[in-house]
Design an enzyme around this catalytic site. Structure first.
Site, mmCIF file in Angstrom:
data_model
loop_
_atom_site.group_PDB
_atom_site.id
_atom_site.type_symbol
_atom_site.label_atom_id
_atom_site.label_comp_id
_atom_site.label_asym_id
_atom_site.label_seq_id
_atom_site.Cartn_x
_atom_site.Cartn_y
_atom_site.Cartn_z
ATOM 1 N N SER A 179 8.688 -3.140 -2.992
ATOM 2 C CA SER A 179 7.805 -3.223 -1.831
ATOM 3 C C SER A 179 7.026 -4.522 -1.717
ATOM 4 C CB SER A 179 6.839 -2.039 -1.832
ATOM 5 O OG SER A 179 6.094 -2.002 -3.014
ATOM 6 N N HIS A 197 11.894 1.075 1.327
ATOM 7 C CA HIS A 197 12.050 -0.150 2.130
ATOM 8 C C HIS A 197 13.503 -0.479 2.423
ATOM 9 C CE1 HIS A 197 7.809 -1.184 2.104
ATOM 10 N NE2 HIS A 197 7.798 -0.671 0.889
ATOM 11 N N LYS A 220 8.221 4.082 7.520
ATOM 12 C CA LYS A 220 8.411 2.631 7.598
ATOM 13 C C LYS A 220 9.457 2.320 8.675
ATOM 14 C CE LYS A 220 6.117 2.107 3.331
ATOM 15 N NZ LYS A 220 6.130 2.261 1.879
HETATM 16 C C1 PLP Z 1 5.187 3.120 1.151
HETATM 17 C C2 PLP Z 1 5.873 3.533 -0.099
HETATM 18 C C3 PLP Z 1 5.770 4.849 -0.559
HETATM 19 C C4 PLP Z 1 4.851 5.840 0.088
HETATM 20 O O1 PLP Z 1 5.332 6.262 1.301
HETATM 21 P P1 PLP Z 1 4.277 6.791 2.411
HETATM 22 O O2 PLP Z 1 5.094 7.567 3.346
HETATM 23 O O3 PLP Z 1 3.684 5.566 3.007
HETATM 24 O O4 PLP Z 1 3.271 7.608 1.669
HETATM 25 C C5 PLP Z 1 6.489 5.192 -1.665
HETATM 26 N N1 PLP Z 1 7.270 4.309 -2.314
HETATM 27 C C6 PLP Z 1 7.374 3.036 -1.911
HETATM 28 C C7 PLP Z 1 8.249 2.096 -2.653
HETATM 29 C C8 PLP Z 1 6.671 2.608 -0.806
HETATM 30 O O5 PLP Z 1 6.737 1.331 -0.412
#
Ligand code: PLP
Length: 390
Positions: free
Chosen positions: A181, A209, A238
């Site tokens: 991330s 991602h 995302k």
């Molecule tokens: C954003 C993210 C999460 C958490 O997901 P949310 O739906 O935002 O709680 C988990 N793992 C990774 C690698 C992330 O980037």
């Protein structure tokens, strides 16, 4: 009166580590309004520009008319409404998995799943740069945690050897991400799958991602490389532009999580409208328009890579571009200067990344225009020159 936490906050401020919330007065998209200022947005994970998409809006509006807002109870009590069931089916079909379970967020998926599948006699072997939600889930499980340096296969292998030698009865779980991330690089997935199979471990792969961005139908890195993870995790928040997290895998895994994942059991179901929006996003990913959108994203990724990354023999791996500045206050100043020039690019500092590796985290989306991307890089180069940094 002595105010608790005042000193602690002052200390954070002194080290340029204080964080504050910034209010956005508009929908997500390539342009946002930040306290009255219009900015070009290079900060969000809305990689396909779906967060404010008409299809998602329509699906959400329709569901809100039919199901209202609150789900009323947890999923196991009476909160399972039709869109929740349809969402889990849609995720499983899209990810080509036997079954799926949806959580309120990706964070909830991680902290619910790891403690459900590992306990104090088990071993979790986790990449050093794994997301906080995975670290928290691992800690909460009470399992022995072994951390390997980022993407280091040799160290991963020695931890697996250690686990098999010292804890022959343990369930061993390898935890990593397909796209990291804060660095935007990928895990060497083929080798990791080979190692976990050799040591009869399970693999939890967080594709937060990668889904929407990589692979056929945006199915992620495992789909792209025709590999599979035992426990596939991802988020709907995302590239999919909605909210919520998911796990997919075998039907017994999903049934087990339904019975044991505390963040699933003890939390009210998310609004059905959010599930409906996520379904619309998953459907969109599998259309030819969805594929065109992914191509548009990759065109922008290639452009930014070509303009910003000096080692051109490297290929771009994701939509995340870390621009390492180093010191926390330098990164903050750089981000402020970019904001004055009309760009919203967040400075990422400890504890999200290691101390002294503060950075701008630039994310590009399908919705950016070529001229927005060129203007951002021009500003970065100009600011670099004027600060004497190269
Ligand atoms: C954003 C993210 C999460 C958490 O997901 P949310 O739906 O935002 O709680 C988990 N793992 C990774 C690698 C992330 O980037």
């Amino acid at each position: 009166m002595d105010e608790p936490f005042r000193d602690e906050l002052d200390q954070l401020r002194a080290r340029s580590l204080l964080r504050r919330l910034r209010e956005i007065g508009s929908a997500q998209g390539p342009n946002v309004e930040l306290v009255g200022q219009h900015l070009v947005n290079f900060s969000s994970n809305d990689y396909l520009g779906l967060a404010a998409d008409e299809r998602l809006r329509a699906a959400a509006t329709h569901a809100i008319e039919q199901f209202g807002v609150g789900a009323g109870a947890s999923r196991l009590v009476s909160g399972t409404q039709s869109p929740h069931v349809a969402l889990e089916r849609a995720i499983a079909k899209w990810k080509n998995a036997p079954a799926a379970i949806a959580f309120n967020s990706g964070y909830a998926a991680a902290v619910g799943t790891l403690p459900a599948i590992a306990g104090k006699n088990d071993v979790i072997v986790i990449d050093k740069l794994a997301h906080a939600s995975l670290i928290d889930g691992a800690r909460l499980s009470g399992a022995s945690i072994r951390v390997f340096p980022h993407n280091h296969l040799g160290e991963l292998e020695s931890h697996l050897e250690w686990a098999r030698r010292e804890k022959p009865q343990a369930r061993v779980i390898v935890v990593t991400e397909s796209v990291f991330s804060m660095d935007g690089d990928r895990a060497p997935l083929r080798e990791i799958v080979e190692l976990k199979s050799r040591f009869e471990a399970l693999l939890l792969l967080d594709e937060a991602h990668a889904v929407g961005v990589i692979g056929p139908n945006g199915g992620g890195l495992a789909a792209e490389e025709k590999l599979s993870a035992d426990i596939q995790m991802g988020t709907l928040s995302k590239a999919l532009g909605a909210a919520g997290g998911y796990i997919c895998g075998s039907t017994s895994l999903i049934e087990w999580l339904t019975n044991r994942a505390r963040s699933f059991i003890y939390s009210t179901a998310p609004p059905a409208t959010v599930a409906a929006a996520a379904i619309a996003a998953i459907e969109f990913l599998q259309t030819s328009e969805g594929e065109d959108r992914r191509h548009a994203l990759w065109k922008n990724i290639e452009l930014l890579h070509q303009l910003l990354v000096s080692e051109t023999n490297r290929k771009p791996e994701s939509a995340i571009f870390p621009f390492i500045v180093g010191q926390e206050n330098d990164a903050m100043n750089f981000a402020h200067a970019l904001q004055k020039e009309g760009f919203f690019v967040p400075a990422i500092r400890y504890p999200s990344v290691a101390r002294g590796s503060a950075r701008l985290r630039i994310t590009v989306t399908a919705a950016h225009t070529e001229s927005q991307i060129r203007a951002l890089v021009d500003s970065i180069r100009r600011l670099q020159r004027s600060s004497g940094r190269h």
